[in-house]
Design a protein around this motif. Sequence first.
Motif, PDB file in Angstrom:
ATOM      1  N   UNK A   9      29.820  28.908 -31.683  1.00 53.05           N
ATOM      2  CA  UNK A   9      29.529  30.259 -31.208  1.00 53.05           C
ATOM      3  C   UNK A   9      28.191  30.310 -30.473  1.00 53.05           C
ATOM      4  N   UNK A  10      27.218  29.508 -30.928  1.00 54.15           N
ATOM      5  CA  UNK A  10      25.923  29.449 -30.262  1.00 54.15           C
ATOM      6  C   UNK A  10      26.016  28.898 -28.848  1.00 54.15           C
ATOM      7  N   UNK A  11      27.053  28.088 -28.593  1.00 57.43           N
ATOM      8  CA  UNK A  11      27.285  27.561 -27.246  1.00 57.43           C
ATOM      9  C   UNK A  11      28.164  28.497 -26.412  1.00 57.43           C
ATOM     10  N   UNK A  12      28.525  29.643 -26.991  1.00 61.89           N
ATOM     11  CA  UNK A  12      29.319  30.624 -26.265  1.00 61.89           C
ATOM     12  C   UNK A  12      30.811  30.345 -26.267  1.00 61.89           C
ATOM     13  N   UNK A  13      31.279  29.491 -27.153  1.00 63.84           N
ATOM     14  CA  UNK A  13      32.714  29.182 -27.207  1.00 63.84           C
ATOM     15  C   UNK A  13      33.488  30.359 -27.771  1.00 63.84           C
ATOM     16  N   UNK A  14      34.715  30.473 -27.296  1.00 57.65           N
ATOM     17  CA  UNK A  14      35.606  31.549 -27.737  1.00 57.65           C
ATOM     18  C   UNK A  14      36.970  30.959 -28.065  1.00 57.65           C
ATOM     19  N   UNK A  15      37.471  31.266 -29.256  1.00 56.05           N
ATOM     20  CA  UNK A  15      38.810  30.840 -29.664  1.00 56.05           C
ATOM     21  C   UNK A  15      39.818  31.773 -28.998  1.00 56.05           C
ATOM     22  N   UNK A  16      40.650  31.215 -28.131  1.00 49.87           N
ATOM     23  CA  UNK A  16      41.608  31.999 -27.352  1.00 49.87           C
ATOM     24  C   UNK A  16      42.945  32.099 -28.075  1.00 49.87           C
ATOM     25  N   UNK A  17      43.377  30.986 -28.642  1.00 49.51           N
ATOM     26  CA  UNK A  17      44.694  30.938 -29.304  1.00 49.51           C
ATOM     27  C   UNK A  17      44.648  29.852 -30.366  1.00 49.51           C
ATOM     28  N   UNK A  18      45.343  30.110 -31.474  1.00 51.84           N
ATOM     29  CA  UNK A  18      45.402  29.092 -32.521  1.00 51.84           C
ATOM     30  C   UNK A  18      46.654  29.287 -33.363  1.00 51.84           C
ATOM     31  N   UNK A  19      47.273  28.169 -33.657  1.00 55.38           N
ATOM     32  CA  UNK A  19      48.372  28.114 -34.623  1.00 55.38           C
ATOM     33  C   UNK A  19      48.334  26.712 -35.207  1.00 55.38           C
ATOM     34  N   UNK A  20      49.073  26.493 -36.266  1.00 51.03           N
ATOM     35  CA  UNK A  20      49.014  25.197 -36.946  1.00 51.03           C
ATOM     36  C   UNK A  20      49.261  24.050 -35.958  1.00 51.03           C
ATOM     37  N   UNK A  21      48.297  23.145 -35.852  1.00 55.36           N
ATOM     38  CA  UNK A  21      48.440  21.987 -34.982  1.00 55.36           C
ATOM     39  C   UNK A  21      48.168  22.246 -33.513  1.00 55.36           C
ATOM     40  N   UNK A  22      47.652  23.425 -33.164  1.00 51.70           N
ATOM     41  CA  UNK A  22      47.444  23.786 -31.762  1.00 51.70           C
ATOM     42  C   UNK A  22      46.282  24.780 -31.667  1.00 51.70           C
ATOM     43  N   UNK A  23      45.422  24.606 -30.672  1.00 48.99           N
ATOM     44  CA  UNK A  23      44.345  25.576 -30.458  1.00 48.99           C
ATOM     45  C   UNK A  23      43.868  25.510 -29.012  1.00 48.99           C
ATOM     46  N   UNK A  24      43.385  26.647 -28.525  1.00 46.85           N
ATOM     47  CA  UNK A  24      42.783  26.752 -27.198  1.00 46.85           C
ATOM     48  C   UNK A  24      41.411  27.404 -27.373  1.00 46.85           C
ATOM     49  N   UNK A  25      40.385  26.729 -26.864  1.00 47.99           N
ATOM     50  CA  UNK A  25      39.009  27.225 -26.949  1.00 47.99           C
ATOM     51  C   UNK A  25      38.411  27.146 -25.550  1.00 47.99           C
ATOM     52  N   UNK A  26      37.621  28.163 -25.176  1.00 51.68           N
ATOM     53  CA  UNK A  26      37.011  28.161 -23.851  1.00 51.68           C
ATOM     54  C   UNK A  26      35.503  28.338 -23.947  1.00 51.68           C
ATOM     55  N   UNK A  27      34.823  27.920 -22.873  1.00 57.28           N
ATOM     56  CA  UNK A  27      33.369  28.012 -22.803  1.00 57.28           C
ATOM     57  C   UNK A  27      32.953  28.040 -21.329  1.00 57.28           C
ATOM     58  N   UNK A  28      31.974  28.870 -21.016  1.00 58.77           N
ATOM     59  CA  UNK A  28      31.384  28.887 -19.676  1.00 58.77           C
ATOM     60  C   UNK A  28      30.153  27.985 -19.716  1.00 58.77           C
ATOM     61  N   UNK A  29      30.036  27.101 -18.739  1.00 57.68           N
ATOM     62  CA  UNK A  29      28.894  26.191 -18.658  1.00 57.68           C
ATOM     63  C   UNK A  29      27.646  26.993 -18.285  1.00 57.68           C
ATOM     64  N   UNK A  30      26.653  26.918 -19.160  1.00 60.10           N
ATOM     65  CA  UNK A  30      25.395  27.632 -18.925  1.00 60.10           C
ATOM     66  C   UNK A  30      24.322  26.717 -18.346  1.00 60.10           C
ATOM     67  N   UNK A  31      23.206  27.291 -17.899  1.00 59.56           N
ATOM     68  CA  UNK A  31      22.149  26.506 -17.253  1.00 59.56           C
ATOM     69  C   UNK A  31      21.503  25.474 -18.177  1.00 59.56           C
ATOM     70  N   UNK A  32      21.470  25.716 -19.466  1.00 63.12           N
ATOM     71  CA  UNK A  32      20.871  24.768 -20.405  1.00 63.12           C
ATOM     72  C   UNK A  32      21.829  23.640 -20.792  1.00 63.12           C
ATOM     73  N   UNK A  33      23.023  23.628 -20.206  1.00 63.95           N
ATOM     74  CA  UNK A  33      24.022  22.594 -20.483  1.00 63.95           C
ATOM     75  C   UNK A  33      24.054  21.525 -19.396  1.00 63.95           C
ATOM     76  N   UNK A  34      23.145  21.622 -18.425  1.00 64.26           N
ATOM     77  CA  UNK A  34      23.161  20.704 -17.285  1.00 64.26           C
ATOM     78  C   UNK A  34      22.248  19.507 -17.532  1.00 64.26           C
ATOM     79  N   UNK A  35      22.686  18.349 -17.028  1.00 62.31           N
ATOM     80  CA  UNK A  35      21.868  17.149 -17.140  1.00 62.31           C
ATOM     81  C   UNK A  35      20.973  17.004 -15.901  1.00 62.31           C
ATOM     82  N   UNK A  36      20.320  15.854 -15.748  1.00 61.62           N
ATOM     83  CA  UNK A  36      19.401  15.622 -14.635  1.00 61.62           C
ATOM     84  C   UNK A  36      20.061  15.548 -13.277  1.00 61.62           C
ATOM     85  N   UNK A  37      21.393  15.456 -13.242  1.00 61.06           N
ATOM     86  CA  UNK A  37      22.128  15.431 -11.973  1.00 61.06           C
ATOM     87  C   UNK A  37      22.700  16.800 -11.634  1.00 61.06           C
TER      88      UNK A  37
END
Length: 125
Positions: A9-37
């Motif tokens: 949750x601290x990384x902004x992830x959101x659980x979109x869908x979940x059922x036994x053996x299956x899940x969809x999670x999404x996240x928007x890439x933020x500025x603090x998630x970027x490397x040196x490139x």
Amino acid sequence: MFEADRASKGLGMRLVEARDGYAVVEMVVGPLMLNGYDITHGGFVFALADTAFACACNLDGGDVTVASGADVTFVAPTREGDLLVATAEERVRFGRSGVYDVTVRRGDQVVAEFRGRSRSLPQRS
């Protein structure tokens, strides 16, 4: 389990869908998630896939299941503002172990493939 997951949750992830053996999670890439490139650090892509994997493993309300190992293949770079969607699917469960595949996409483009191996912990008495 996801409701108590402060890291995801601290990384902004959101659980979109979940059922036994299956899940969809999404996240928007933020500025603090970027490397040196100026592309998304692979650890954040791995974390997103790992969270989807954990949700797919633990939805049935049974034993607590953790990762016993995982690997990832990065296919394409992502950048700030990209919406990443991780879809986890159970491949097989055997005894207290399981194998799950997670595909991370940006729109229709695959950006990473993750394979996780799970292990259910013995119940405490």
